[in-house]
Write a protein that holds these residues in place. Structure first.
Motif, short mmCIF file in Angstrom:
data_model
loop_
_atom_site.label_atom_id
_atom_site.label_comp_id
_atom_site.label_asym_id
_atom_site.label_seq_id
_atom_site.Cartn_x
_atom_site.Cartn_y
_atom_site.Cartn_z
N LEU A 30 0.86 -1.19 0.00
CA LEU A 30 0.00 0.00 0.00
C LEU A 30 0.89 1.24 0.00
O LEU A 30 1.67 1.45 0.93
CB LEU A 30 -0.89 -0.03 1.25
CG LEU A 30 -1.89 1.11 1.45
CD1 LEU A 30 -2.90 1.18 0.31
CD2 LEU A 30 -2.63 0.93 2.79
N ASN A 45 -2.76 4.64 -11.87
CA ASN A 45 -2.82 3.56 -12.86
C ASN A 45 -1.46 2.87 -13.04
O ASN A 45 -1.41 1.66 -13.29
CB ASN A 45 -3.35 4.10 -14.20
CG ASN A 45 -4.86 4.20 -14.19
OD1 ASN A 45 -5.53 3.23 -13.83
ND2 ASN A 45 -5.40 5.35 -14.56
N LEU A 48 -1.15 0.55 -10.01
CA LEU A 48 -2.03 -0.61 -10.17
C LEU A 48 -1.50 -1.57 -11.23
O LEU A 48 -1.48 -2.79 -11.04
CB LEU A 48 -3.44 -0.16 -10.56
CG LEU A 48 -4.32 0.40 -9.44
CD1 LEU A 48 -5.57 1.02 -10.03
CD2 LEU A 48 -4.69 -0.70 -8.44
N SER A 53 -0.69 -1.17 -4.59
CA SER A 53 -2.01 -0.68 -4.21
C SER A 53 -1.88 0.81 -3.85
O SER A 53 -1.35 1.15 -2.80
CB SER A 53 -2.51 -1.48 -3.01
OG SER A 53 -3.81 -1.08 -2.64
N ALA A 55 -2.89 4.68 -2.81
CA ALA A 55 -3.90 5.37 -2.01
C ALA A 55 -3.58 6.85 -2.04
O ALA A 55 -2.58 7.29 -1.47
CB ALA A 55 -3.91 4.86 -0.58
N GLU A 62 -6.26 12.54 8.28
CA GLU A 62 -6.25 11.09 8.11
C GLU A 62 -4.89 10.45 8.35
O GLU A 62 -4.78 9.23 8.42
CB GLU A 62 -6.72 10.74 6.69
CG GLU A 62 -8.11 11.27 6.42
CD GLU A 62 -8.74 10.63 5.20
OE1 GLU A 62 -8.47 11.08 4.10
OE2 GLU A 62 -9.48 9.64 5.40
N PHE A 66 -4.08 6.60 8.98
CA PHE A 66 -3.83 5.88 7.74
C PHE A 66 -2.36 5.57 7.47
O PHE A 66 -2.02 4.44 7.08
CB PHE A 66 -4.42 6.68 6.56
CG PHE A 66 -4.32 5.96 5.26
CD1 PHE A 66 -5.14 4.86 5.00
CD2 PHE A 66 -3.40 6.32 4.30
CE1 PHE A 66 -5.04 4.16 3.81
CE2 PHE A 66 -3.29 5.63 3.11
CZ PHE A 66 -4.12 4.55 2.87
N ALA B 111 -10.41 4.08 5.92
CA ALA B 111 -9.04 4.61 6.02
C ALA B 111 -8.80 5.43 7.27
O ALA B 111 -7.67 5.53 7.76
CB ALA B 111 -8.72 5.46 4.79
N LYS B 149 -7.91 -1.67 2.61
CA LYS B 149 -6.51 -1.46 2.21
C LYS B 149 -6.53 -0.30 1.22
O LYS B 149 -6.56 -0.51 0.02
CB LYS B 149 -5.97 -2.72 1.55
CG LYS B 149 -4.52 -2.63 1.15
CD LYS B 149 -4.10 -3.90 0.46
CE LYS B 149 -2.65 -3.80 -0.02
NZ LYS B 149 -2.28 -5.01 -0.77
N GLY B 150 -6.57 0.90 1.76
CA GLY B 150 -6.72 2.05 0.90
C GLY B 150 -8.02 1.96 0.15
O GLY B 150 -9.07 1.73 0.75
N ALA B 151 -7.94 2.11 -1.15
CA ALA B 151 -9.14 2.05 -1.98
C ALA B 151 -9.48 0.63 -2.39
O ALA B 151 -10.53 0.39 -2.99
CB ALA B 151 -8.94 2.91 -3.24
N ASP B 152 -8.62 -0.31 -2.09
CA ASP B 152 -8.85 -1.69 -2.52
C ASP B 152 -9.55 -2.48 -1.41
O ASP B 152 -9.38 -2.22 -0.23
CB ASP B 152 -7.51 -2.36 -2.86
CG ASP B 152 -6.84 -1.68 -4.06
OD1 ASP B 152 -7.56 -1.16 -4.92
OD2 ASP B 152 -5.61 -1.66 -4.09
N GLN B 201 -10.64 -3.94 -12.09
CA GLN B 201 -10.11 -3.52 -10.79
C GLN B 201 -8.71 -2.92 -10.91
O GLN B 201 -8.20 -2.34 -9.94
CB GLN B 201 -10.11 -4.70 -9.82
CG GLN B 201 -11.52 -5.16 -9.50
CD GLN B 201 -11.56 -6.35 -8.56
OE1 GLN B 201 -10.63 -6.56 -7.78
NE2 GLN B 201 -12.63 -7.12 -8.62
N LYS B 202 -8.08 -3.10 -12.06
CA LYS B 202 -6.76 -2.50 -12.28
C LYS B 202 -6.86 -1.11 -12.94
O LYS B 202 -5.85 -0.53 -13.31
CB LYS B 202 -5.89 -3.41 -13.16
CG LYS B 202 -5.55 -4.74 -12.50
CD LYS B 202 -4.56 -4.54 -11.36
CE LYS B 202 -4.15 -5.87 -10.73
NZ LYS B 202 -3.31 -5.64 -9.53
N THR B 204 -7.82 2.58 -12.20
CA THR B 204 -8.13 3.43 -11.06
C THR B 204 -9.43 4.18 -11.31
O THR B 204 -9.70 4.61 -12.43
CB THR B 204 -6.97 4.41 -10.74
OG1 THR B 204 -7.12 4.85 -9.40
CG2 THR B 204 -6.93 5.60 -11.67
#
Lengths: 279, 279, 279
Positions: A30, A45, A48, A53, A55, A62, A66, B111, B149-152, B201-202, B204
């Protein structure tokens, strides 16, 4: 580049680079990115596609909750405003206190005294790596503004190697210069990375994206940020090379670069990573 | 998913989905999006490609003049900072008072405590739909942070169905979970949507983009947000399926998905929409 | 458009347009963009592909150091908030005092009284060019809100020609209207640009991007903003036409448009630029 001494191909870099990339895909660390507004889409992108991962969390409120759960932090000052700086410092500070790596991208640091001062203050918080273009590294090393043209470099990366070594020694950071050849130094050692294609400079935020990939690779191996940085440059550049074979211009290159980063296989990495030691 | 009971294909979903999509193209409702910085480009292009008219208007000063002229409001907290929250609440409040639908995307709600509290306060303003991944819906349902896990997502969407039903009952909202199967529930009924491909999912902000499409479909039919949400999931996923047939990786998938969403025809929608009732 | 009088093809526009584009590639002027959050990626990539050097610098603290080194400034109010307005005014003010061109994009000016007031105040700072769609130009000319649908126009560009001439006279600016035909006026002269394809309206921020290209062309020739604006419209539209030949929808059009802008050659520009004088 006669002044950079004897060059030799170090084949082990191919296997090192593949180890980073395959570990990234397995571990998917992350990575918290506090980055400029232009780069967010491409950076997320890129991470990813490479297997990390991302964020994009930048509220100072936060960070206490976080940031401790992240594996690395990326700070990029490309569209810095005064309201974003405290969160950058807070996240870098948390990373520093918890022994997590964090990476600084001093985008367009020469654009203003405000931006230069912010970067110098951030460097006090001990980034693992600083990645800029030639002009940015020279600006930081000299602590002066003006030797830049917005986000574009006025210097060849090779012109900034001495500045990078000096900055690495004074800051204790790995310093990385992107350009036609990318350089990485810890103040003593220097490697040159010869992957990539010129048209990548026509993709906005491609430099920001590679810095994020550096953060992701360093997250996997915080005690060896020097090698992780060189490997990240090489993998990203190699994706650009493969992408260029399918591209008709900078926008299709951007697409094919990301696709290629996602699909990079072991054989290609072993054969085509081009990292050279400078003694 | 044996615990989800008897499944049957409901063919009417194909024709419902086509009705939403063709109405969107004809009516082109104005959708106000107060969304995260990463998603803006993809979200606006998704709405344009589908036929809606996106408006990224987030200044609190503009909401009294602007929001009453919109057909729906989308709020996404993906890059929430304290200065954006009042505008989100104001726009949601206007929508609520005027009987307009609004949709909440609690991106990465786990988060931080700040983000969780913001989302819980927003839910008080009665969104029509809440769309998250499995981890986000579980976090909201339990009003606790960390299961993310963050945005995932750390959870399969199917793991969150009970949480979604519970949240739907307590909030009075339609709750939608995206994942390898997307689920939609009003607290009693549950449908599963089996369109889409894993590589989405890959990309963003693909989750953010489908939430915006949900808002656009709900704008057309505010009294039936349950069906509109399922149809939006299906249409977006179907565009991804078609795009995947031309893609070499996540970046070309993104492009082909948007192109396919723009070009989707009646026959394809009728044949390939895959929505299943769970009794 | 019978009321717009006698039309004739003016061949010199092809060669003028090529001179602008080839000069841009050679000189690569630095264009400061204070623009909306949705447009940053496309705008920066458009400028890079065309040959300019974009800089998304919007902190008010940086304007005294940075703006004097730029060749033009672009201000776009598409996601205006009160904290961004002072920097817009400061940058426009510096440009004005130093005799540099600056260009205003009054995106969605009809959305609110706040936005309209901000645009009217910015016009006091003497932009060289104002570029909007039909609804935006009418809103500005009438100093009234509501004749808009978010960022999309409710008017044909041809409906706004009289409003544009009136605004040009009252403000002393070149006024440019984008639409199925683009128009440029200094209050007396009017030209129509017939390059471009309808699907460009399905690419978010394509209007923002052409305004940035206008700023780049005007930077090369500040004393002839009228011709620079028409040439920028034409070159951007021509890139869209060529891109459309390869596109399957709005996302691939976006990619091919940028690639085509990067690759545009002299012969194509000379043959296909389609700018018509209205006497």
């Amino acid at each position: 580049m006669a002044d950079q001494g004897h060059q030799e191909h170090i084949n082990p870099w191919g296997s090192k680079s593949w180890t980073y990339l395959s570990s990234l895909r397995q571990q998917s660390p992350l990575i918290q990115c506090i980055t400029n507004l232009v780069s967010m889409d491409l950076m997320a992108n890129t991470l990813l596609a490479a297997g990390a991962s991302p964020a994009m969390v930048h509220s100072i409120l936060e960070i206490p909750d976080f940031t401790p759960h992240t594996q690395a932090v990326l700070v990029n000052v490309g569209t810095l405003t005064s309201d974003w700086l405290p969160a950058m410092k807070a996240a870098a500070g948390v990373a520093n206190r918890l022994g997590k790596p964090w990476v600084l991208d001093p985008a367009a640091v020469g654009a203003s005294g405000f931006r230069l001062k912010a970067c110098l203050e951030l460097i006090e918080l001990k980034p693992s790596v600083i990645r800029g273009n030639g002009s940015e590294i020279i600006s930081l090393s000299m602590a002066s503004i003006g030797s830049t043209k917005g986000a574009d470099s006025l210097h060849e990366s090779s012109d900034a190697v001495d500045a990078a070594k000096s900055l690495a020694k004074s800051s204790g950071c790995i310093v990385a210069i992107s350009g036609s050849v990318d350089f990485v130094t810890d103040g003593e050692r220097v490697v040159g990375v010869r992957n990539g294609v010129p048209m990548m400079q026509k993709i906005t935020a491609s430099g920001c994206a590679v810095t994020a990939l550096i953060a992701a690779f360093v997250a996997l191996d915080p005690t060896n940020a020097f090698e992780a940085t060189a490997a990240a440059f090489s993998v990203f550049g190699l994706a650009g090379e493969i992408g260029m074979g399918m591209a008709n211009g900078p926008a299709s290159l951007r697409m094919h670069l990301i696709d290629s980063l996602h699909g990079l296989d072991q054989d290609t990495v072993l054969r085509r990573v081009n990292i050279t030691n400078f003694s």
